[in-house]
Write an enzyme that holds these catalytic residues in place. Structure first.
Site, PDB file in Angstrom:
ATOM      1  N   ASP A 240       0.842  -1.206   0.000  1.00  0.00           N
ATOM      2  CA  ASP A 240       0.000   0.000   0.000  1.00  0.00           C
ATOM      3  C   ASP A 240       0.874   1.252   0.000  1.00  0.00           C
ATOM      4  OD1 ASP A 240      -2.318  -1.436  -0.030  1.00  0.00           O
ATOM      5  OD2 ASP A 240      -2.757  -1.194   2.110  1.00  0.00           O
ATOM      6  N   GLU A 363       4.992  -4.223  -8.483  1.00  0.00           N
ATOM      7  CA  GLU A 363       4.163  -3.848  -7.324  1.00  0.00           C
ATOM      8  C   GLU A 363       2.672  -3.983  -7.651  1.00  0.00           C
ATOM      9  OE1 GLU A 363       5.347  -1.168  -4.446  1.00  0.00           O
ATOM     10  OE2 GLU A 363       7.491  -1.422  -4.857  1.00  0.00           O
TER      11      GLU A 363
END
Ligand SMILES: Cc1cc2nc3c(=O)[nH]c(=O)nc-3n(C[C@H](O)[C@H](O)[C@H](O)COP(=O)(O)OP(=O)(O)OC[C@H]3O[C@@H](n4cnc5c(N)ncnc54)[C@H](O)[C@@H]3O)c2cc1C
Lengths: 384, 257
Positions: A240, A363
């Site tokens: 995140d 990612e």
């Protein structure tokens, strides 16, 4: 929401911009051509405090907020995405989780040296057979007495061969027939750790991307980050934070491509004047500028939420999805505006184009971001 | 050793300079940055202080635009800062020197460093006039310093033509620092974060004992942009073509060959 940057945030952006323009931009093309990891420049970046920007000062970091951190990444991405990715990894997915989940003893040993610039950190989640489906990873950490024994192999590890330590995710047991994951801090110079291979890549060529193997790698229990079974939580939380950073990197690449295209439109003549007077190209330039600005606002939003201690899973995924896809469109168009000159390595725009490509992959691919966003949107009462 | 460094906010060299009809600078386009020479002065001061456990104060006389530069000085390693809050447009060089002197005179400084000149106005006066106002020794165009010995320092000055002269100055002294004396450091992230905890004192002219700004004795009457010269001629084309054309011009038009 207040979008005005604080004096610190502006000054940090200014400093990184000056450094990037003077110390990185003039060499980035050459490093890319030679696939050379620029260790001397990284030494300087480490001394300036860029390896652990968000780590508090008591652990050797600079104590920045996530917003300033993302601004710094954008400035690096604007001149060299390879330098930027190694900085992003050491900050977002090594230092941040070790700072958040580590004990004081662990931070003293494995956070302070990284944050104070002595070495880079790495993050080992992906495996040759498990990328998007991270829960399919098969590296095992078996308990042997008080120790853990690590076996398995990790793929695509940014800075693997140049890092000081890495955060490694492994299956440490089973609960109700499902694998349970744990995170370990593993120094690179540790028995049983081997750098197997360095990838040949389309872009980010001066960044090292390695396959890393673990063979009977014995770790005492103080290498375990958080509790046994916390692995997935730690990985997702790190990502995140990481995704806002990759969004910032993507905006940086897009800005770099935009800047060269913008100048080229004034310089290049065709049909009796600069090509920048053609409406078809101006429309594109306008679209590029709008997409860059939108990407910047999105990553700032994601970073600000996290700075306030709020969860930003959806916002970080939206920022990463938009910025990475936009940076590809923008780099594509910037090459197009250069005509044949955009296709040769004499011009930076060719490197920006190759470097942008990976941003929709690592990612979390764009497909995975859409899943994350959809899940969050379906759960939320307010929709998008 | 106590060292003060004078810093000035100058018009950003990348900013668009435009004049209005009356020959005044259009302020709305301007952005400010630290005078580059002053960064060399800050770096030199920090290095001298580092080898001697000294104390560096950065000082700037100007509007709020001056604060950014002072923060940069603090981030590079100065210990504290003084912002003399005034409108530099009201002051000539001796006025600037007078207000700086008023802020510095009881600070017990051994050295005051300033840039040789400012990037925008380039008068090269403030450092020297400041020495005069403080009653300090002064030397200009300094390209090298040495460790102080017995209240004095040997410094290297740049002479016309690139030669150097070594001189010895008694403390307290003002040195004006030439670019290239060192390589100014980038402020580290820690330095930037630490800067906001350092003392930045703001002083008005009244606090320094002035009744309004010291009167200007040199008055700026206006700026002009020189008309573009007609003499230059650009030859276009490849090397062979342009060389041939150049020879033709020199022969036939200028009759120089
Ligand atoms: C240069 C580079 C650096 C990297 N650095 C690191 C690092 O430092 N540490 C690390 O751990 N990893 C790193 N990675 C790995 C990266 O995060 C993975 O490559 C990425 O997560 C994708 O995994 P994969 O390659 O296994 O592709 P796969 O997961 O096999 O995906 C293949 C395709 O299928 C799609 N797909 C998969 N699942 C779904 C689904 N449910 N719905 C729809 N589509 C789906 C994907 O979007 C993709 O298009 C790096 C990769 C690169 C290229």
């Amino acid at each position: 929401m207040d979008w005005k940057l604080t004096a610190d945030q502006s000054m940090i952006r200014e400093m990184v911009r000056e450094f990037a323009d003077a110390e990185i931009a003039p060499h980035a093309a050459e490093w890319d051509r030679r696939k050379e990891f620029p260790s001397a420049t990284f030494e300087q970046l480490g001394e300036l405090g860029l390896f652990g920007m968000v780590v508090p000062e008591e652990w050797g970091g600079a104590g920045l907020d996530g917003t300033a951190y993302c601004l710094a990444l954008e400035e690096l991405g604007r001149v060299d995405a390879s330098t930027c990715v190694a900085i992003s990894v050491t900050n977002s997915v090594y230092c941040a989780p070790v700072n958040k989940f580590g004990t004081d003893a662990q931070k003293d040993r494995w956070l302070r040296p990284c944050a104070s610039g002595q070495w880079l950190g790495a993050f080992c989640l992906s495996e040759p057979d498990a990328g998007s489906d991270a829960a399919g990873l098969t590296t095992r950490a078996e308990r042997r007495g008080d120790d853990y024994v690590l076996n398995g192999s990790k793929a695509w590890i940014t800075s693997g061969e140049v890092c000081g330590a890495m955060l490694v995710f492994a299956v440490s047991g089973e609960v109700a027939g499902k694998p349970e994951f744990s995170a370990f801090i593993v120094p690179r110079e540790h028995d049983g750790v081997a750098i197997i291979h360095r990838e040949e890549k389309m872009g980010l060529r001066s960044s090292c991307t390695n396959q890393v193997g673990f063979e009977d790698c014995v770790l005492s229990s103080d290498h375990l980050l958080g509790n046994e079974g916390d692995g997935l939580k730690i990985a997702l939380d790190s990502l995140d934070g990481g995704r806002a950073g990759i969004a910032a990197q993507s905006v940086g690449i897009a800005q770099g491509a935009f800047d060269v295209a913008h100048s080229y439109l004034q310089e290049r003549d065709a049909f009796g004047g600069p090509i920048g007077r053609f409406e078809g190209l101006r429309h594109e330039l306008g679209r590029m500028a709008a997409e860059i600005r939108a990407g910047r606002l999105l990553y700032l939003r994601a970073a600000t939420l996290r700075d306030r201690g709020l969860r930003n899973t959806r916002q970080a995924a939206i920022a990463k999805l938009h910025a990475s896809e936009a940076s590809n469109r923008i780099a594509y168009q910037a090459v197009q505006m250069h005509g044949g000159y955009g296709y040769v390595t004499d011009y930076d725009v060719e490197r920006f184009y190759r470097d942008a490509r990976v941003t929709t992959i690592y990612e979390g691919t764009s497909e995975i971001q859409r899943l994350v966003i959809a899940r969050a949107v379906l759960q939320s009462a307010t929709g998008a | 050793m106590r060292i003060a460094v004078c810093m000035k906010a100058v018009v950003d060299s990348q900013a668009r300079i435009e004049l209005d009809g009356d020959g005044n600078l259009r302020q709305d386009q301007l952005r400010f940055e630290v005078n580059e020479y002053d960064l060399y002065a800050v770096e030199e001061a920090i290095r001298l202080a580092e080898s001697d456990e000294g104390h560096v104060t950065v000082i700037s006389a100007g509007t709020a635009d001056a604060v950014q530069g002072l923060r940069k000085g603090l981030a590079m390693g100065a210990a504290d800062a003084i912002h003399v809050d005034c409108d530099p447009d009201d002051l000539d060089a001796s006025g600037v020197a007078a207000v700086l002197a008023a802020a510095l005179h009881d600070g017990g400084y051994d050295l005051v460093l300033a840039g040789v000149e400012s990037d925008d106005l380039g008068g090269s006066q403030v450092g020297v006039l400041l020495a005069e106002a403080l009653g300090y020794a002064s030397t200009t165009l300094v390209v090298g310093t040495n460790e102080p010995v017995d209240g004095a320092m040997q410094v290297r000055r740049e002479l016309e033509g690139g030669e150097h002269a070594n001189v010895q100055v008694q403390f307290p002294a003002v040195l004006t620092i030439q670019s290239g004396i060192n390589e100014p450091r980038y402020p580290s992230l820690k330095g930037i974060m630490a800067a906001k905890r350092k003392d930045l004192a703001v002083k008005g002219l009244a606090d320094l004992g002035f009744d309004g700004a010291p009167a200007r004795r040199v008055e700026s009457l206006g700026l002009t942009i020189p008309p573009p010269r007609e003499l230059a001629r650009m030859l276009e084309g490849g090397a062979e073509e342009t060389a041939a054309e150049l020879v033709r011009i020199l022969r036939e038009e200028e009759k120089a060959l």
